[in-house]
Motif scaffolding. Sequence first.
Motif, mmCIF file in Angstrom:
data_model
loop_
_atom_site.group_PDB
_atom_site.id
_atom_site.type_symbol
_atom_site.label_atom_id
_atom_site.label_comp_id
_atom_site.label_asym_id
_atom_site.label_seq_id
_atom_site.Cartn_x
_atom_site.Cartn_y
_atom_site.Cartn_z
ATOM 1 N N ARG A 11 -19.095 7.074 0.300
ATOM 2 C CA ARG A 11 -17.851 6.509 0.844
ATOM 3 C C ARG A 11 -17.150 5.687 -0.220
ATOM 4 N NH1 ARG A 11 -16.533 6.213 6.220
ATOM 5 N NH2 ARG A 11 -14.478 5.997 5.303
ATOM 6 N N SER A 12 -15.828 5.754 -0.212
ATOM 7 C CA SER A 12 -15.008 4.972 -1.140
ATOM 8 C C SER A 12 -14.230 3.893 -0.400
ATOM 9 C CB SER A 12 -13.996 5.879 -1.844
ATOM 10 O OG SER A 12 -14.633 6.964 -2.456
ATOM 11 N N TYR A 13 -14.044 2.760 -1.061
ATOM 12 C CA TYR A 13 -13.310 1.617 -0.491
ATOM 13 C C TYR A 13 -12.263 1.166 -1.512
ATOM 14 C CZ TYR A 13 -17.189 1.850 2.686
ATOM 15 O OH TYR A 13 -18.106 2.315 3.591
ATOM 16 N N MET A 14 -11.045 0.912 -1.035
ATOM 17 C CA MET A 14 -9.962 0.563 -1.956
ATOM 18 C C MET A 14 -9.969 -0.919 -2.353
ATOM 19 S SD MET A 14 -6.776 3.021 -0.794
ATOM 20 C CE MET A 14 -5.616 2.006 -1.724
ATOM 21 N N ALA A 69 -13.640 12.646 4.856
ATOM 22 C CA ALA A 69 -13.069 13.157 3.613
ATOM 23 C C ALA A 69 -13.190 12.104 2.515
ATOM 24 C CB ALA A 69 -11.598 13.518 3.828
ATOM 25 N N ARG A 107 -6.197 9.114 1.621
ATOM 26 C CA ARG A 107 -5.926 9.752 0.334
ATOM 27 C C ARG A 107 -6.724 11.059 0.212
ATOM 28 N NH1 ARG A 107 -3.047 11.545 -3.541
ATOM 29 N NH2 ARG A 107 -3.947 11.527 -5.616
ATOM 30 N N ALA A 111 -18.392 -2.868 6.092
ATOM 31 C CA ALA A 111 -18.165 -1.444 6.372
ATOM 32 C C ALA A 111 -19.302 -0.584 5.824
ATOM 33 C CB ALA A 111 -16.835 -1.002 5.763
ATOM 34 N N MET A 125 -5.585 -3.423 13.165
ATOM 35 C CA MET A 125 -6.398 -4.529 12.672
ATOM 36 C C MET A 125 -5.784 -5.868 13.116
ATOM 37 S SD MET A 125 -8.125 -4.989 8.930
ATOM 38 C CE MET A 125 -6.598 -5.205 8.040
ATOM 39 N N LEU A 179 0.823 -1.211 0.000
ATOM 40 C CA LEU A 179 0.000 0.000 0.000
ATOM 41 C C LEU A 179 0.858 1.263 0.000
ATOM 42 C CD1 LEU A 179 -2.842 -0.964 2.513
ATOM 43 C CD2 LEU A 179 -3.040 -0.691 0.030
ATOM 44 N N ILE A 205 -6.725 -3.136 -3.688
ATOM 45 C CA ILE A 205 -6.102 -4.107 -2.769
ATOM 46 C C ILE A 205 -6.117 -5.504 -3.401
ATOM 47 C CG2 ILE A 205 -6.197 -5.151 -0.454
ATOM 48 C CD1 ILE A 205 -7.571 -2.613 0.536
ATOM 49 N N MET A 262 -15.549 -7.605 3.404
ATOM 50 C CA MET A 262 -15.115 -6.539 4.310
ATOM 51 C C MET A 262 -15.737 -5.211 3.884
ATOM 52 S SD MET A 262 -11.356 -5.849 5.874
ATOM 53 C CE MET A 262 -10.586 -5.397 4.333
ATOM 54 N N LEU A 306 -3.283 -5.694 -5.962
ATOM 55 C CA LEU A 306 -1.953 -5.775 -5.350
ATOM 56 C C LEU A 306 -1.721 -7.153 -4.736
ATOM 57 C CD1 LEU A 306 -1.713 -2.260 -3.640
ATOM 58 C CD2 LEU A 306 -0.324 -3.088 -5.559
ATOM 59 N N PRO A 365 -14.582 -9.154 10.331
ATOM 60 C CA PRO A 365 -13.722 -8.381 9.423
ATOM 61 C C PRO A 365 -12.315 -8.164 9.954
ATOM 62 C CG PRO A 365 -15.485 -7.004 10.359
ATOM 63 C CD PRO A 365 -15.799 -8.419 10.713
ATOM 64 N N ARG A 394 -13.129 -0.449 14.904
ATOM 65 C CA ARG A 394 -13.993 -0.769 13.778
ATOM 66 C C ARG A 394 -13.152 -1.332 12.643
ATOM 67 N NH1 ARG A 394 -16.192 2.163 9.859
ATOM 68 N NH2 ARG A 394 -18.166 1.427 9.033
ATOM 69 N N PRO A 395 -12.678 -2.580 12.811
ATOM 70 C CA PRO A 395 -11.753 -3.150 11.819
ATOM 71 C C PRO A 395 -12.361 -3.278 10.425
ATOM 72 C CG PRO A 395 -12.406 -4.795 13.456
ATOM 73 C CD PRO A 395 -12.905 -3.482 13.951
ATOM 74 N N SER A 396 -13.674 -3.426 10.324
ATOM 75 C CA SER A 396 -14.263 -3.590 8.990
ATOM 76 C C SER A 396 -14.074 -2.344 8.141
ATOM 77 C CB SER A 396 -15.764 -3.884 9.102
ATOM 78 O OG SER A 396 -16.453 -2.737 9.560
ATOM 79 N N GLY A 397 -13.847 -1.196 8.797
ATOM 80 C CA GLY A 397 -13.720 0.043 8.046
ATOM 81 C C GLY A 397 -12.428 0.176 7.258
ATOM 82 N N PHE A 398 -11.555 -0.808 7.361
ATOM 83 C CA PHE A 398 -10.203 -0.712 6.818
ATOM 84 C C PHE A 398 -10.118 -0.141 5.392
ATOM 85 C CE2 PHE A 398 -6.567 -2.897 4.709
ATOM 86 C CZ PHE A 398 -5.570 -2.181 5.326
ATOM 87 N N ALA A 399 -10.813 -0.785 4.438
ATOM 88 C CA ALA A 399 -10.659 -0.377 3.028
ATOM 89 C C ALA A 399 -11.162 1.050 2.819
ATOM 90 C CB ALA A 399 -11.386 -1.353 2.103
ATOM 91 N N GLY A 400 -12.140 1.465 3.637
ATOM 92 C CA GLY A 400 -12.635 2.842 3.549
ATOM 93 C C GLY A 400 -11.703 3.817 4.257
ATOM 94 N N ASP A 401 -11.186 3.422 5.407
ATOM 95 C CA ASP A 401 -10.244 4.286 6.142
ATOM 96 C C ASP A 401 -9.007 4.580 5.291
ATOM 97 O OD1 ASP A 401 -11.984 4.148 8.276
ATOM 98 O OD2 ASP A 401 -10.885 2.569 9.304
ATOM 99 N N LEU A 402 -8.596 3.599 4.486
ATOM 100 C CA LEU A 402 -7.453 3.830 3.607
ATOM 101 C C LEU A 402 -7.748 4.951 2.621
ATOM 102 C CD1 LEU A 402 -6.299 0.247 2.566
ATOM 103 C CD2 LEU A 402 -5.365 1.718 4.345
ATOM 104 N N PHE A 403 -8.922 4.881 1.975
ATOM 105 C CA PHE A 403 -9.219 5.914 0.984
ATOM 106 C C PHE A 403 -9.376 7.279 1.649
ATOM 107 C CE2 PHE A 403 -11.327 8.301 -2.328
ATOM 108 C CZ PHE A 403 -10.566 7.941 -3.430
ATOM 109 N N THR A 404 -9.855 7.283 2.888
ATOM 110 C CA THR A 404 -9.962 8.548 3.614
ATOM 111 C C THR A 404 -8.581 9.209 3.750
ATOM 112 O OG1 THR A 404 -11.838 7.682 4.841
ATOM 113 C CG2 THR A 404 -10.787 9.631 5.744
ATOM 114 N N LEU A 452 -2.145 5.474 -2.498
ATOM 115 C CA LEU A 452 -1.759 6.148 -1.251
ATOM 116 C C LEU A 452 -0.331 6.681 -1.286
ATOM 117 C CD1 LEU A 452 -3.274 3.743 1.442
ATOM 118 C CD2 LEU A 452 -4.293 5.774 0.403
#
Lengths: 300, 300
Positions: free
Chosen positions: B165-168, B120, A217, B245, A241, A176, B172, B241, B175, B206, A205-215, A182
């Motif tokens: 909301r966006s999810y990567m 964001a 960015r 989310a 996580m 990543l 992922i 996942m 990759l 998750p 809130r581990p499920s939020g991972f893929a969204g937290d990543l984009f946040t 990122l």
Amino acid sequence: MTTQPDWIAVDWGTSQLRLWQMAGDGTVLDRAESPEGMGRLTPSQFEPVLLRLLGDLPRRDTPLPVIICGMAGARQGWAEAPYVRTPCAPPGLAQALRVPGTDPRLAVHILPGVAQDSPADVMRGEETQVAGFLALNPRFDGVICLPGTHSKWVHVSAGEIVSFRSYMTGEIFALLSGQSVLRHGLAEGWDEAAFAAGVDQAMARPSGFAGDLFTLRAEGLLHGLDGAAARARLSGLLIGMELAAAKPYWLGQNVALLGASGLVAHYRTALEAQGLPVLIADADRMTLEGLKSARTPKEA
Amino acid sequence: MTTQPDWIAVDWGTSQLRLWQMAGDGTVLDRAESPEGMGRLTPSQFEPVLLRLLGDLPRRDTPLPVIICGMAGARQGWAEAPYVRTPCAPPGLAQALRVPGTDPRLAVHILPGVAQDSPADVMRGEETQVAGFLALNPRFDGVICLPGTHSKWVHVSAGEIVSFRSYMTGEIFALLSGQSVLRHGLAEGWDEAAFAAGVDQAMARPSGFAGDLFTLRAEGLLHGLDGAAARARLSGLLIGMELAAAKPYWLGQNVALLGASGLVAHYRTALEAQGLPVLIADADRMTLEGLKSARTPKEA
């Protein structure tokens, strides 16, 4: 004239190898390192690398014992050393593979990795660090965490590896931060508060991972999030996580951290924020202690 | 002699661009595609690409309108078209950036993306697909999911984008399947049951993600897990996942899926397993409908 070694200890991983020339009393006579890890070598290339690192090896009456741990024993390595299964003590010389057909001056032994049937899991190399830690802390009962590319959490009791789990935390961080979108928003440096915020967010809130990543960015684009803070928060999200998933391992346990100093410091911060004191041990030293311990037959 | 277009519609993304020559009544006169996406071009290279794809452009009394959506409007694109903020209707020509200094035969307009302050988030291109969907379904109230490299979940009400909301997820997956240690155990093909199992596993727990990934690798090594099943389970873990989310978005809502057919089918399977019926729409068609709708002033 230099003292001749009584045996050779080798940690042969995917991306590098480290070699120690040892006296019988455990003194290190010489050491060497090389980037010729398993990932770069075909099976026939291992022995020439070893001989080159050993330099002028004199004629001998009995072959020089070489004890190797790590990925050299994988299917794609020098020779496959089949896994031992959990629960088991960290494997020693008695379970090692004697590599056939080597130079007669050498007796090459590759230590097995450890496998677990369910949930399916494997390690190669970490079991030797665990052995080293147990050699120095024989009464330790608890959990050993080895952060890294594929972090391990190992439950140890009565000198045995009872069970373990691996997490791809380090590899995901590398992909990543180095190759995803990122990378445009990250910079070197560290921000302890951003790291702690990432850990908290992922644990809550581990499920939020893929969204937290984009946040991460989007905060860079819209709000000018600092690159070092973004990098530390990314690390925190991943480690958080992992801690959320590994909670059954560490909750209420003795925890020892074995690894490289920078990474271990981050795990320590994250675990201490959970109210968990941790013991720290140097991974390199544990590897050598583990290879020394593998050479010594265990008492029943 | 071929009919001259009245205007040009362009979807100019990171990795490709698609162009339609349009008659005033919305008929497509001609179309073109090119791999010359924003990611490969410096700002001065966009106009020559556009002119080449338009072929012999005759002298005109009034400039030919060109309406572009997507990453051509990003900071690293042709010219930056600043975001509009949520809540907002999908932006139209009135909010577009008129690119200065182009060939006098062209009037180039780049549509803005949409940004959200907290959490964001940003989109460029998807807002135009949303506009197209709303043009064809003007009374739709609910959630539009656009699976992809950076999947979007967009809450739409009364013709406006309320939040998103966006999810990567897609990045992922690319990759991990292409560059991580998992690539050794994956193969082309698909296994519907393995996909469903991955979705269930990630939705139920998750936080286990980084460990579940390594289990895929270990099951390949120890139990001969099939490569197509491993790939489908990896996809299921990631989509599961994302669904965990995005649950506040889809639970009890009308959900429409816009995207490429293969990926949309997987999301449909996963959402229907949650008892949620979904509406499917073709993303390419929605893009063109969105560009057509951007050209038409909205009624108050």
